[in-house]
Design a protein around this motif. Structure first.
Motif, PDB file in Angstrom:
ATOM      1  N   MET A 154       0.833  -1.208   0.000  1.00 30.04           N
ATOM      2  CA  MET A 154       0.000   0.000   0.000  1.00 30.04           C
ATOM      3  C   MET A 154       0.866   1.256   0.000  1.00 30.04           C
ATOM      4  O   MET A 154       1.851   1.347   0.738  1.00 30.04           O
ATOM      5  N   ALA A 155       0.477   2.215  -0.842  1.00 29.92           N
ATOM      6  CA  ALA A 155       1.190   3.490  -0.922  1.00 29.92           C
ATOM      7  C   ALA A 155       1.113   4.214   0.428  1.00 29.92           C
ATOM      8  O   ALA A 155       0.063   4.224   1.077  1.00 29.92           O
ATOM      9  N   PRO A 156       2.209   4.855   0.843  1.00 33.89           N
ATOM     10  CA  PRO A 156       2.220   5.573   2.125  1.00 33.89           C
ATOM     11  C   PRO A 156       1.091   6.593   2.266  1.00 33.89           C
ATOM     12  O   PRO A 156       0.528   6.737   3.352  1.00 33.89           O
ATOM     13  N   ILE A 157       0.732   7.281   1.198  1.00 35.58           N
ATOM     14  CA  ILE A 157      -0.346   8.271   1.310  1.00 35.58           C
ATOM     15  C   ILE A 157      -1.669   7.592   1.664  1.00 35.58           C
ATOM     16  O   ILE A 157      -2.479   8.143   2.403  1.00 35.58           O
ATOM     17  N   TYR A 158      -1.877   6.388   1.184  1.00 36.61           N
ATOM     18  CA  TYR A 158      -3.100   5.661   1.535  1.00 36.61           C
ATOM     19  C   TYR A 158      -3.041   5.106   2.951  1.00 36.61           C
ATOM     20  O   TYR A 158      -4.069   5.053   3.639  1.00 36.61           O
ATOM     21  N   LYS A 159      -1.871   4.751   3.438  1.00 37.41           N
ATOM     22  CA  LYS A 159      -1.739   4.366   4.846  1.00 37.41           C
ATOM     23  C   LYS A 159      -2.148   5.548   5.717  1.00 37.41           C
ATOM     24  O   LYS A 159      -2.862   5.394   6.708  1.00 37.41           O
ATOM     25  N   TYR A 160      -1.689   6.728   5.317  1.00 42.72           N
ATOM     26  CA  TYR A 160      -2.024   7.946   6.055  1.00 42.72           C
ATOM     27  C   TYR A 160      -3.537   8.210   6.032  1.00 42.72           C
ATOM     28  O   TYR A 160      -4.156   8.443   7.066  1.00 42.72           O
ATOM     29  N   LEU A 161      -4.138   8.168   4.839  1.00 43.55           N
ATOM     30  CA  LEU A 161      -5.571   8.453   4.711  1.00 43.55           C
ATOM     31  C   LEU A 161      -6.426   7.453   5.493  1.00 43.55           C
ATOM     32  O   LEU A 161      -7.398   7.839   6.147  1.00 43.55           O
ATOM     33  N   ILE A 162      -6.057   6.199   5.442  1.00 43.28           N
ATOM     34  CA  ILE A 162      -6.806   5.175   6.179  1.00 43.28           C
ATOM     35  C   ILE A 162      -6.676   5.401   7.683  1.00 43.28           C
ATOM     36  O   ILE A 162      -7.662   5.295   8.417  1.00 43.28           O
ATOM     37  N   ALA A 163      -5.480   5.746   8.137  1.00 46.98           N
ATOM     38  CA  ALA A 163      -5.285   6.037   9.568  1.00 46.98           C
ATOM     39  C   ALA A 163      -6.134   7.230   9.989  1.00 46.98           C
ATOM     40  O   ALA A 163      -6.749   7.223  11.065  1.00 46.98           O
ATOM     41  N   GLU A 164      -6.192   8.265   9.151  1.00 45.48           N
ATOM     42  CA  GLU A 164      -7.022   9.440   9.462  1.00 45.48           C
ATOM     43  C   GLU A 164      -8.505   9.067   9.504  1.00 45.48           C
ATOM     44  O   GLU A 164      -9.251   9.543  10.363  1.00 45.48           O
TER      45      GLU A 164
END
Length: 172
Positions: free
Chosen positions: A117-127
């Motif tokens: 998973m792309a880091p930006i999507y890890k971030y968005l999912i965490a948010e």
């Protein structure tokens, strides 16, 4: 030291402190720096060219043209759901331009699920999870809307059309 730690966090793929910490490859080269979008709402969408929701490119383009003074849309082609985005970046770019006249920024193809998973999507999912939205990406064309300060304000499932009142109420 703080800059070094932030770079370490980003390169390790761990969620960054802000959407503005992300810089991603563009679909046709170059890069997309989210820092450039400060002061505008941001709509991040995972896209696919061979999906039942692919027609939403048309609505996304309409939304972008109508609200581009206060909204930026960033599409992220992904092949995570039934291989519905099998093309290369060049093929995807040609498809989007030819069929839908896409002019909003498109990132290079990424993964929005799994170990890669792309880091930006890890971030968005965490948010999203901080807001009580568990497992927000169920299919292509999931939409993450962030406010002018980069905070996540809503997540829309695939079935929510870009020009729907559900989404427009955040822009009017």
């Amino acid at each position: 030291m703080k800059v070094f730690l932030m770079m370490l966090v980003l390169t390790a793929g761990i969620a960054a402190g802000s959407i503005y910490d992300f810089k991603v490859d563009g679909l046709t080269g170059g890069s997309i720096n989210f820092r450039d979008f400060k002061g505008k709402k941001i709509l991040v969408v995972n896209t696919a060219s061979k999906c039942g929701y692919t027609h939403q490119y048309e609505g996304l383009e309409e939304l972008y043209k109508k609200y581009k003074d206060k909204l930026v849309i960033v599409g992220f082609p992904a092949n995570n759901f039934k291989s519905q985005e099998p093309g290369s970046n060049d093929e995807i770019a040609e498809f989007c331009k030819k069929n839908y006249g896409v002019s909003f920024p498109m990132a290079g193809k990424v993964s929005v699920q799994g170990k890669d998973m792309a880091p930006i999507y890890k971030y968005l999912i965490a948010e999203a999870e901080k807001k009580g939205i568990k497992d927000p990406i169920k299919w292509n064309f999931t939409k993450f809307l962030l406010d002018e300060k980069g905070a996540l304000i809503a997540v829309f499932p695939s079935k929510v059309e870009p020009m729907s009142e559900d989404l427009l109420k955040y822009l009017n």
